[in-house]
Scaffold this active site. Structure first.
Site, PDB file in Angstrom:
ATOM      1  N   SER A 579       0.842  -1.195   0.000  1.00 60.98           N
ATOM      2  CA  SER A 579       0.000   0.000   0.000  1.00 60.98           C
ATOM      3  C   SER A 579       0.877   1.244   0.000  1.00 60.98           C
ATOM      4  O   SER A 579       2.005   1.227   0.510  1.00 60.98           O
ATOM      5  CB  SER A 579      -0.896   0.004   1.235  1.00 60.98           C
ATOM      6  OG  SER A 579      -1.541   1.244   1.390  1.00 60.98           O
ATOM      7  N   TYR A 592      -2.265  -0.586  10.438  1.00 59.98           N
ATOM      8  CA  TYR A 592      -2.268  -0.947   9.022  1.00 59.98           C
ATOM      9  C   TYR A 592      -0.991  -0.477   8.341  1.00 59.98           C
ATOM     10  O   TYR A 592      -0.336  -1.233   7.616  1.00 59.98           O
ATOM     11  CB  TYR A 592      -3.499  -0.337   8.351  1.00 59.98           C
ATOM     12  CG  TYR A 592      -3.636  -0.651   6.882  1.00 59.98           C
ATOM     13  CD1 TYR A 592      -4.075  -1.893   6.454  1.00 59.98           C
ATOM     14  CD2 TYR A 592      -3.341   0.313   5.914  1.00 59.98           C
ATOM     15  CE1 TYR A 592      -4.208  -2.183   5.105  1.00 59.98           C
ATOM     16  CE2 TYR A 592      -3.474   0.036   4.556  1.00 59.98           C
ATOM     17  CZ  TYR A 592      -3.908  -1.213   4.159  1.00 59.98           C
ATOM     18  OH  TYR A 592      -4.044  -1.495   2.821  1.00 59.98           O
TER      19      TYR A 592
END
Length: 702
Positions: A579, A592
Site C-alpha cells: 500500500s 495498518y
C-alpha cells in the site's frame, strides 16, 4: 413426443425425438446433433478425433442448378462441441473429380491444397485431410469414429479375423495406411466390391459407419461399437488375467493424492527443460490397473497405435522407477534419483527422430515425455497448457483401453516407428501447428493469488487468465470462491480455501495447485484486511490481526511458495500487494501502515535471498481503490472518511484530487501493475516497488 433411450450393454445414449422433430428435415442441424451426441463419450471418440459428415442438395449460386454439397467436420474441430462454424462445405462432384488429377501416393500432400478449389460454403472451416474419405463414399450420412473397443480390434494381431467373427460380412477390413487420398480410394473400392456393407475397419486406426439419414447412421455407429464392446467384455480375463495380473498394489486415495502433489513440481521441472509445461494428474482405476500390472513393462514401450493418440501423448510414456511410498521430503535427493530417466528418454527420442527423419522433416520437437506413469500412484501429463495436458491424459487412457482389449482377444500391435514418425512429423501436421495462434505473455504459467475470491485479487486473476495463465483462486471464504470460480472457463482456474494465518492451510492450497497444474510460477500476496484507528483506539487484538494477515500471511505464503518454485527449478515471481500507506504517514493508520511497511521491506529481504534461485520478488503499492474493493466496502472506508471529515461517497474524488494526475484508481490498474512484473516485461527487475497511486509525491521511493 418423448425422448428415446437407446440401451446397450456398455453404453446408453439418448436420442431426443422431440429435439430431432424440431430440427425437421434440416440435415446439417441433424448432423450437428448426431455429432454432439457421439462426441460426449470418450469411449466413442477422442477429443478432437474422428469426423462426421452429411450430403445435401443445395442451389449453386453461379448456375442456379441443384448440386450435392458435403458438410464435414473441418480441420482441428471436435465433434462433441461441433457447431455450424466448424463445418467445411464442399462440392461433392468436384471432390470426386480430384481422382482425375491424383498423381499417386507419393503426391498425397498436394491434394489437400486442391480441397480449397472444391469449397462451396465461403464461410467454411479449413477442410481436413479426411475430407475425401467421406466424399468418395456414396452415403448421405457418415461417421468416422475412434472408439476404444473398435481400435482394440483394429490394433490386434488377429484384427481382421476377429472383425469377421463379430460382424460377418457386414464390415470390410482396410489395412493400416496414413490418411489421405489413396486411402479414400481404397474405401471406395471396398464399397464397390460389396455395396451391402454397413461399415469399414481401418487397421490400427478406427471405424467408418454410415446410413442415408442421421438417426440410422447414429444407430449404426452405436450398434457397431456395442458389438465390439460386448465381444471384448466376454473375453476380459478369459484366457489370462487382465494385463497379466496385478504386480503392484495402489496406495489409498489420500496417499496417492499426497504423493502426486508432492512430486508434481519436480516432474514439471524435469519436463520443462526445453520450454515450460503445465501438468495434469489422474488416478483413474483404469489407469492404475495398467500401471500396476505385470504387462506394463511389455506394453508401454511399444507405443500407441491410433494416430490421434500418439500425436498428443508421444509414441511412448515414461514409467517412473520410484517406490510408490518413497519419502519425498528431500526434493533434491528425489530429483537426483530419477533425473537419469529423463536423460534416457530424451536420448531415446533423439534417436527415434534421427533414425526416422526424412529429407524434408520438420525440426525435432520437445524431447521430453508427455505421459509419466507412476505405478501405485497414477498418471501425470505435461503439455503447453492445462487443456492440452488433460486431453493427453485422456488420450493415453484411451490407449490403455485399446491395449487391454487387444490383449484380451489377441495380441496388441503398435504402429511401426517409421509409420508413427511419418504421422508425428507430417508436413501437414507441421503446417497446422504453424497456424496456431501465437502464445500469450503468460502462457504456460500458473499463478496462485491469495484473497482472490473478489475485489482486486479476482481482477488480478482475470487479467492473468486473459494473458494465458492458469490461476488458483484462494480465499478464506469458500462461498465467494465458488462464485468467483464460475466466471472462468474449464482448464483455466482452480480454487482452494486458504487461511493465510495457517501454515497447514497454505500448504494444502499449494498441494491443490500442484495437483491441478503441476506447480506454480507466480505467487501474489493480496489477502488483506484494514482498520483505521488512532493509537489510543488501537487495541492489541487489532494490531495482532493486521500483522497476522498482512505480514505473517505474506511470510507463510512466500515460504511455502518458494519451496514449490525451488522444487521446479524454473525461477518464478512473488508479488506483494502492499500500500501507499507503507511509505506515507497518515492519520489513524498506525496498525495498518506498520504492517504494510513490513510487507514492503519483506519484499526486499526475500528478493535478496531468493534471487539465486531465479525468483523475483516485487511490490505493488496501490492507493485507495474504493470501487469494488472488499476492504473499502467494509469498515475501512468509513474509518478513512471519518479521519478526513467527509462522507464515504466523497472518498474517490477526495483521493483523486490529492494525486498529481487527479486520477481515480480502479481494480484493473492494480492488476496491470502486477502483470507488468510477471509477463516478462521486467524480467530483470527484483526488489522493486511500483506505486499505483495516481502520483503521490510523499510516496516517491527515489
Amino acid at each position: 413426443m418423448e425422448s428415446r433411450t437407446l440401451k446397450f450393454n456398455h453404453v446408453d445414449y439418448l436420442w431426443d425425438e422431440a429435439k430431432a422433430a424440431e430440427l425437421g428435415d434440416d440435415q446439417i442441424a441433424l448432423l450437428l446433433y448426431r455429432s454432439n451426441l457421439l462426441g460426449t463419450d470418450l469411449r466413442i471418440t477422442n477429443y478432437g478425433g474422428g469426423n462426421t459428415s452429411c450430403k445435401v442438395d443445395e442451389k449453386d449460386p453461379l448456375t442456379g442448378e441443384i448440386v450435392e454439397i458435403m458438410y464435414v467436420k473441418g480441420s482441428g474441430g471436435d465433434i462433441g462441441t461441433l457447431d455450424r462454424a466448424g463445418l467445411a462445405g464442399l462440392y461433392v462432384d468436384k471432390l470426386r473429380a480430384l481422382k482425375n488429377v491424383y498423381r499417386g501416393i507419393e503426391f498425397e500432400d498436394e491434394m489437400v491444397e486442391l480441397f480449397n478449389h472444391c469449397i462451396y460454403d465461403q464461410n467454411s472451416k479449413a477442410p481436413s485431410i479426411d475430407t475425401p474419405l467421406h466424399a468418395l463414399l456414396p452415403y448421405k450420412h457418415i461417421d468416422h469414429l475412434h472408439p476404444d473397443a473398435a481400435i482394440a480390434i483394429a490394433a490386434s494381431k488377429d484384427g481382421e479375423k476377429i472383425m469377421k467373427e463379430i460382424y460377418g460380412d457386414d464390415f470390410a477390413w482396410i489395412p493400416w495406411q496414413k490418411p489421405g487420398f489413396d486411402l479414400s480410394l481404397q474405401l471406395e473400392e471396398a464399397i464397390n466390391k460389396n455395396p451391402n456393407l454397413k461399415g469399414l475397419y481401418l487397421g490400427g486406426h478406427g471405424l467408418f459407419t454410415w446410413a442415408d439419414n442421421a438417426y440410422d447412421c447414429y444407430i449404426n455407429s452405436l450398434e457397431s461399437v456395442e458389438k465390439a464392446s460386448a465381444y471384448l467384455g466376454a473375453n476380459y480375463g478369459k484366457n489370462r488375467p487382465v494385463f497379466g495380473g496385478q504386480r503392484t498394489e495402489s496406495l489409498n486415495k489420500e496417499d496417492r493424492t499426497s504423493q502426486a502433489s508432492d512430486i508434481a513440481p519436480i516432474l514439471r521441472g524435469l519436463c520443462s527443460s526445453n520450454q515450460l509445461m503445465v501438468g495434469h494428474f489422474s488416478d483413474d482405476e483404469r489407469i492404475l490397473e495398467f500401471a500396476n500390472s505385470f504387462d506394463i513393462d511389455k506394453l508401454a514401450p511399444l507405443g500407441t497405435s491410433c494416430p490421434d493418440h500418439f500425436l498428443r501423448t508421444k509414441i511412448r510414456p515414461l514409467v517412473l522407477d520410484l517406490p510408490k511410498d518413497a519419502d519425498l521430503s528431500d526434493s533434491e535427493a528425489i530429483k537426483s534419483k530419477i533425473e537419469h530417466q529423463w536423460i534416457e528418454y530424451r536420448e531415446y527420442y533423439n534417436n527415434y527422430y534421427e533414425s526416422c527423419k526424412r529429407n524434408n522433416s520438420p525440426a525435432i520437437r520437445d524431447n521430453n515425455p508427455v505421459i509419466i506413469i507412476w505405478p501405485g500412484v497414477g498418471m501425470f501429463s505435461f503439455a503447453k497448457n492445462k487443456q492440452t495436458a488433460r486431453v493427453a491424459n485422456e488420450f493415453y487412457l484411451n490407449a490403455i483401453n485399446v491395449m487391454k482389449g487387444a490383449e484380451a482377444v489377441s495380441e496388441y500391435v503398435a504402429l511401426p516407428l517409421q509409420e508413427a514418425f511419418d504421422i508425428e512429423y507430417w508436413l501437414l501436421e507441421e503446417a497446422k501447428l504453424q497456424r496456431m495462434p501465437k502464445e500469450k505473455s503468460l502462457s504456460r504459467k500458473v499463478a496462485l493469488i491469495s484473497g482472490s475470491g473478489g475485489g482486486i485479487g479476482l481482477e488480478i486473476a482475470k487479467l492473468m487468465v486473459e494473458n494465458g495463465a492458469c490461476v488458483v483462486l484462494t480465499d478464506i471464504d469458500e462461498s465467494r470462491l465458488v462464485e468467483a470460480h464460475k466466471g472462468f472457463k474449464r482448464d483455466t482456474a482452480e480454487y482452494a480455501v486458504m487461511d493465510v494465518t495457517s501454515g497447514n492451510s497454505i500448504k494444502e492450497a499449494f498441494r491443490k495447485a500442484s495437483l491441478a497444474f503441476g506447480g506454480v510460477d507466480i505467487i501474489v500476496n493480496n489477502a488483506g484486511i484494514a482498520t483505521s484507528k488512532s493509537l489510543k483506539d488501537t487495541e492489541e487484538k487489532d494490531w495482532d490481526l493486521l500483522h497476522n494477515i498482512l505480514v505473517k500471511g505474506s511470510f507463510l505464503t512466500a515460504k511455502e511458495g518458494a519451496e514449490i518454485l525451488r522444487k521446479q527449478g524454473l525461477g518464478g515471481d512473488i508479488v506483494n500487494i502492499a500500500s501507499k500507506n507503507a511509505l506515507v504517514s497518515g492519520p489513524n493508520n498506525l496498525g495498518y501502515g506498520s504492517a504494510k511497511a513490513a510487507q514492503v521491506h519483506m519484499t526486499r529481504l526475500l528478493a535478496t535471498e531468493l534471487g539465486v534461485d531465479g525468483i523475483r520478488v516485487n511490490t505493488v503499492n496501490p492507493d485507495a481503490v474504493i470501487k469494488g474493493s472488499n476492504i473499502w466496502e467494509g469498515g475501512w472506508g468509513e474509518g478513512r472518511a471519518k479521519a478526513y471529515g467527509i462522507t464515504v461517497d466523497e472518498l474517490p474524488a477526495h483521493y483523486a484530487k490529492r494525486t498529481i494526475l487527479n486520477a481515480i484508481l480502479e481494480r484493473e490498474d492494480i492488476a496491470k501493475a502486477v502483470l507488468v512484473f510477471v509477463d516478462g516485461s521486467l524480467s530483470k527487475s527484483t526488489g522493486n516497488i511500483l506505486n499505483v497511486d495516481g502520483g503521490v509525491a510523499a510516496a516517491f521511493v527515489r
